[in-house]
Design a protein around this motif. Structure first.
Motif, short mmCIF file in Angstrom:
data_model
loop_
_atom_site.label_atom_id
_atom_site.label_comp_id
_atom_site.label_asym_id
_atom_site.label_seq_id
_atom_site.Cartn_x
_atom_site.Cartn_y
_atom_site.Cartn_z
N GLY A 29 -16.94 12.04 70.40
CA GLY A 29 -17.81 12.86 69.59
C GLY A 29 -18.38 12.11 68.41
O GLY A 29 -18.11 10.91 68.22
N GLU A 31 -19.14 12.43 64.15
CA GLU A 31 -18.78 13.09 62.91
C GLU A 31 -19.77 12.68 61.83
O GLU A 31 -20.11 11.49 61.70
CB GLU A 31 -17.36 12.65 62.51
CG GLU A 31 -16.90 13.09 61.15
CD GLU A 31 -15.51 12.55 60.82
OE1 GLU A 31 -14.86 13.12 59.94
OE2 GLU A 31 -15.09 11.56 61.46
N GLN A 64 -11.04 10.46 70.72
CA GLN A 64 -9.70 11.03 70.79
C GLN A 64 -8.98 10.43 71.99
O GLN A 64 -9.37 10.65 73.14
CB GLN A 64 -9.77 12.55 70.93
CG GLN A 64 -8.45 13.23 71.24
CD GLN A 64 -7.42 13.01 70.14
OE1 GLN A 64 -7.64 13.44 69.02
NE2 GLN A 64 -6.31 12.36 70.46
N GLN A 79 -6.73 9.31 66.82
CA GLN A 79 -8.18 9.21 66.93
C GLN A 79 -8.61 7.90 66.29
O GLN A 79 -8.17 7.55 65.19
CB GLN A 79 -8.87 10.38 66.23
CG GLN A 79 -8.72 11.70 66.96
CD GLN A 79 -9.56 12.80 66.33
OE1 GLN A 79 -10.24 12.59 65.33
NE2 GLN A 79 -9.50 13.98 66.91
N LYS A 162 -11.07 24.01 63.36
CA LYS A 162 -11.65 23.91 64.70
C LYS A 162 -12.34 25.22 65.06
O LYS A 162 -11.69 26.27 65.20
CB LYS A 162 -10.55 23.60 65.71
CG LYS A 162 -11.00 23.47 67.15
CD LYS A 162 -9.79 23.21 68.04
CE LYS A 162 -10.16 23.12 69.50
NZ LYS A 162 -11.07 21.98 69.75
N ASP A 168 -16.20 21.19 64.86
CA ASP A 168 -15.23 21.27 63.78
C ASP A 168 -15.99 21.24 62.46
O ASP A 168 -17.04 20.58 62.35
CB ASP A 168 -14.25 20.10 63.78
CG ASP A 168 -13.40 20.02 65.04
OD1 ASP A 168 -13.25 21.04 65.71
OD2 ASP A 168 -12.90 18.91 65.33
N ARG A 200 -18.15 17.88 62.87
CA ARG A 200 -17.86 17.03 64.02
C ARG A 200 -18.34 17.75 65.28
O ARG A 200 -18.12 18.96 65.44
CB ARG A 200 -16.36 16.73 64.12
CG ARG A 200 -15.81 16.09 62.86
CD ARG A 200 -14.56 15.28 63.11
NE ARG A 200 -13.59 15.95 63.95
CZ ARG A 200 -12.54 15.34 64.51
NH1 ARG A 200 -12.35 14.06 64.33
NH2 ARG A 200 -11.69 16.02 65.23
N PHE A 202 -18.46 17.45 69.58
CA PHE A 202 -18.01 16.86 70.84
C PHE A 202 -18.79 17.54 71.97
O PHE A 202 -18.58 18.73 72.24
CB PHE A 202 -16.51 17.08 71.03
CG PHE A 202 -15.65 16.38 70.02
CD1 PHE A 202 -15.07 15.16 70.31
CD2 PHE A 202 -15.43 16.93 68.76
CE1 PHE A 202 -14.28 14.50 69.38
CE2 PHE A 202 -14.65 16.29 67.83
CZ PHE A 202 -14.07 15.07 68.13
N SER A 206 -13.40 18.40 72.41
CA SER A 206 -12.65 17.61 71.44
C SER A 206 -11.20 17.39 71.87
O SER A 206 -10.47 16.63 71.23
CB SER A 206 -12.65 18.31 70.08
OG SER A 206 -12.04 19.58 70.17
#
Length: 373
Positions: A29, A31, A64, A79, A162, A168, A200, A202, A206
């Motif tokens: 992902g 961020e 991750q 991570q 989350k 996130d 974040r 994904f 995630s």
């Protein structure tokens, strides 16, 4: 800065979707963080004006781990990432901007339900658009940075919520440091502390399915380790000669929990610029070399992440050189392992890059070779 942050949010999710297929993209992902903070004076010699507000935009490519490699499971599925940050200090005519890139690792501190508290460490390189300069351009107000290329170290702690498997939200505190470790003068370095908010994303998930398997136990073994290193510093005169620094360390390390090492030992370093200072000023005539050594006892910890180790070390001098600094120092950096094995005479061989600091001011960057028996 706000426009840059908006563009990151707008264009990053499609980029990740394009780069990763749904079958293979779980756990990958992007961020983005917006940072607001303030430069603080860590030494009276820092004479440049302090900006009212420093802002930054950060992009971090996040992965991750899922346990495909044994070290991932042993390290509790950390991570890892590759971060890029653009910093605007607030006085462009003096400080300019800072562009940085750095690998990083996130360490979970607490996780419950949808809420997680984490610590992230990153070390890399940066480019400063403005620096102290006497020729050909007269620009001497910024006495903090003497080179365009510098070290960039960033530490943040984040509280994350989350929303779902794709998104996130997070907020936290951040500290980052820029300096060239006295490779070029002046080198007060710039330290910034602040707060951050971010998102974040994904595109797949995630939370990739984690692989859990029975792993062979790793003994909490002791190793005798030796590290030899080399650095260089510029002393007293801006754009002057570089003086080599020779470093040697011997220490014992104990592996624990199969993923970390505690160590304790002795450091010694010989500083040729201190020798030259004494010779040029007729100080300690006949014993200049003996007053150019430093020796210290130290302890530290290394977080093992596959073939990489993140090192933190604190040392206390029992012998200082003629030019004294603080009575203790910190070393932060990484080991890159060329050899890791459980049996044989030589069990570890690594390349080390360590930043040595005294009370927020860098002394030098050590590059060396380490071996463990």
């Amino acid at each position: 800065m706000r426009r840059l942050y908006f563009l990151l949010l707008l264009f990053l999710p499609p980029f990740v979707s394009f780069a990763q297929t749904p079958e293979k993209g779980a756990g990958v992902g992007l961020e983005t963080n917006f940072i607001a903070g303030k430069v603080f004076k860590h030494t009276p010699r820092f004479t440049a004006p302090i900006p009212d507000l420093t802002t930054a935009a950060e992009l971090n490519i996040v992965w991750q781990t899922d346990g495909k490699e044994s070290w991932q499971q042993r390290s509790n599925y950390p991570q890892v990432g590759l971060g890029m940050t653009v910093v605007r200090y607030g006085l462009d005519a003096i400080y300019g901007k800072c562009y940085s890139i750095y690998p990083n690792v996130q360490i979970p501190l607490l996780h419950t339900g949808r809420v997680a508290w984490t610590l992230r460490l990153g070390f890399g390189l940066s480019y400063m658009t403005k620096r102290y300069e006497t020729a050909p351009n007269w620009d001497t107000v910024n006495n903090a940075i003497g080179s365009h290329i510098n070290n960039f170290s960033i530490f943040n702690t984040t509280l994350r919520y989350k929303i779902n498997k794709h998104w996130d939200v997070q907020a936290g505190a951040v500290f980052f440091h820029v300096s060239n470790a006295s490779l070029r003068l002046p080198n007060m370095g710039i330290n910034t502390v602040g707060a951050q908010v971010g998102l974040r994303y994904f595109p797949v998930s995630s939370e990739p399915e984690k692989i859990v398997r029975d792993l062979p136990g790793l003994k909490s073994r002791w190793l005798l380790q030796v590290r030899v290193g080399l650095s260089a510093v510029e002393y007293a005169i801006q754009d002057g000669p570089l003086y080599p620094v020779y470093i040697g360390s011997i220490y014992a390390s104990k592996r624990y929990a199969g993923k970390n090492k505690f160590y304790i030992g002795l450091d010694a370093s010989y500083h040729s610029h201190i020798y030259a200072f004494q010779v040029n000023n007729e100080i300690n005539v006949g014993s200049e070399r003996s007053h150019s050594w430093k020796s210290a006892v130290f302890a530290g910890n290394e977080f093992l992440i596959g073939r990489f180790g993140v090192m933190t070390q604190i040392g206390f001098y029992w012998k200082q050189a003629m030019l004294r600094l603080a009575p203790y120092y910190l070393k932060l950096g990484t080991n890159i392992y060329i050899l890791q094995q459980e049996k044989g005479l030589v069990k570890e061989l690594c390349y080390a890059v360590l930043l040595k600091t005294h009370q927020f001011q860098a002394e030098f960057v050590e590059m060396g070779l380490g071996i463990g028996f």
